[in-house]
Design an enzyme around this catalytic site. Structure first.
Site, short mmCIF file in Angstrom:
data_model
loop_
_atom_site.label_atom_id
_atom_site.label_comp_id
_atom_site.label_asym_id
_atom_site.label_seq_id
_atom_site.Cartn_x
_atom_site.Cartn_y
_atom_site.Cartn_z
N GLY A 118 0.74 -1.40 0.14
CA GLY A 118 0.00 -0.07 -0.15
C GLY A 118 0.88 1.33 -0.03
CG ASP A 119 3.52 2.65 3.09
OD1 ASP A 119 2.68 3.49 3.53
OD2 ASP A 119 3.76 1.62 3.93
CB THR A 120 5.52 0.47 -2.64
OG1 THR A 120 6.40 0.01 -1.83
CG2 THR A 120 6.44 0.57 -3.96
#
Length: 401
Positions: free
Chosen positions: A167-169
């Site tokens: 989700g962050d990437t």
């Protein structure tokens, strides 16, 4: 002539951990000057996962090409230094909880008059507006509420996640896309340019990956379910264990590919059977197709299976771990690994895609020590050395490690 496509752009990175810093890492890789503002203790990533000589190996990759300064943003003097940095910046990236930068007077409205050309990228769990905007939103929970986690794993079992901060990437990638579009809009603007805010929500970035999930539900009432190692409605595509215990992924879902696949595994009867002619036909008969491929793979080792399928032009490939990747000749030829030096010792870090033929990106230096560019940055703002010394003594600015 520019050597990298983003040379000449200045980015102020206020984010910590992964989503914002990954966006900054990409922009820096392709030529932007990225000034990373860290709290006195540094970005937590510096101390996450595997450490070597007290610093995370991950940081060496994520912090590459960045100029690092450590400021106490809880102090007015620290915030004032950030305001000065933003005056000449092209882009700012932040991933604080919504409202924090408003409290500090560093939000878009507070900066707008100083720098109306600034592109202000804001990354948060649920976006800057709406009933969930102030909720804490780590990648794990945002992957879940986005609908992405629901379709992962096996039916009637606990949903699973990839062993990565997906989700962050993915949100960092969306931030880069949004920033580049905003730059394009700025370049094309007629008259007075207004600051543009790029609002990135982690859950929305993952929501963006859901393909046909929404229209299939709205138009046909279908709720996409987890499907293990297969993909619902596309047959055959699966992962099989070979005789040597290694895993092989086969993608044989094109009509002509399916014919070649079944001939390759010795099932001419299935290759020529009209019951399997189209994908919609094959979906109805997925169990018997899957069993035929499973049975064949159990009789051959991975290398033989791949040779046979590739000879029939059937897409297939092994399931690699990191050791496999770093030994693979194609990965090496495509230069997916870059070597840097940390205190005189070599370290390989991943290259960053995409590949550009004329203005490629590159790693100029690995993630540096905390505060290593403090003097350079503050001198660039016009501060005298005595003033910099006083700021360090007051704890407003951290000296380099």
């Amino acid at each position: 002539m520019l050597n990298k496509p983003l040379e000449g752009l200045r980015v102020i990175e206020l984010g910590q951990l992964l989503a914002g810093p990954f966006a900054g890492c990409m922009l820096g890789y392709f030529g932007a000057e990225v000034i990373k503002v860290e709290p006195p203790g540094g970005d937590p990533i510096r101390n996450w996962r595997e450490l070597k000589e007290g610093t995370s190996l991950w940081w060496r990759s994520l912090g590459r090409n960045k100029k690092c300064i450590s400021l106490d943003l809880k102090s007015e003097q620290g915030r004032d230094l950030v305001r000065q940095l933003l005056i000449d910046a092209d882009i700012v990236i932040e991933n604080f909880r919504p409202g924090v930068l408003e409290e500090w007077g560093l939000d878009p409205d507070s900066i707008r008059q100083q720098n109306p050309r600034l592109i202000y990228a804001r990354i948060s769990g649920y976006g800057q507006t709406g009933p969930y905007s102030e909720k804490p939103g780590f990648a794990s929970v945002c992957e879940a509420i986005s609908g992405f986690r629901y379709v992962n794993g096996y039916p009637d079992e606990v949903p699973v996640r990839a062993n990565l901060s997906t989700g962050d990437t993915v949100s960092g990638l969306h931030a880069v896309i949004g920033i580049l579009m905003a730059l394009r809009a700025r370049d094309n603007a007629d008259g007075e340019q207004q600051m543009q805010v790029v609002d990135i929500a982690l859950y929305e970035s993952m929501f963006n990956l859901l393909e046909a999930v929404i229209p299939e539900y709205d138009g046909a009432g279908l709720v996409r379910q987890p499907s293990g190692t297969t993909v619902t409605g596309i047959v055959p595509t699966n992962t099989y264990r070979c005789a040597d215990g290694k895993y092989l992924v086969i993608g044989g879902n094109g009509d002509s590919i399916f014919v070649r696949l079944m001939k390759a595994v010795g099932r001419d009867d299935m290759a020529n059977d009209d019951r399997y002619k189209s994908n919609s036909d094959r979906v109805k008969h997925e169990p018997e197709i899957d069993q035929a491929l499973k049975s064949w793979c159990q009789t051959v080792e991975l290398s033989e299976a791949m040779s046979t399928l590739e000879a029939h032009r059937v897409p297939c490939g092994p399931v690699y771990n990191v050791a496999d990747m770093m030994q693979d000749k194609h990965f090496k030829y495509r230069e997916l690994f870059e070597q840097v030096e940390i205190n005189g010792e070599p370290l390989k870090i991943p290259a960053i895609m995409p590949k550009l033929s004329d203005t490629p990106g590159s790693t100029e230096w690995p993630g540096p020590a905390l505060g290593s560019h403090t003097d350079e940055i503050l001198l660039g703002l016009g501060l005298e050395k005595s003033r910099i010394k006083a700021l360090k003594e007051a704890g407003i600015v951290a000296d380099s490690d």
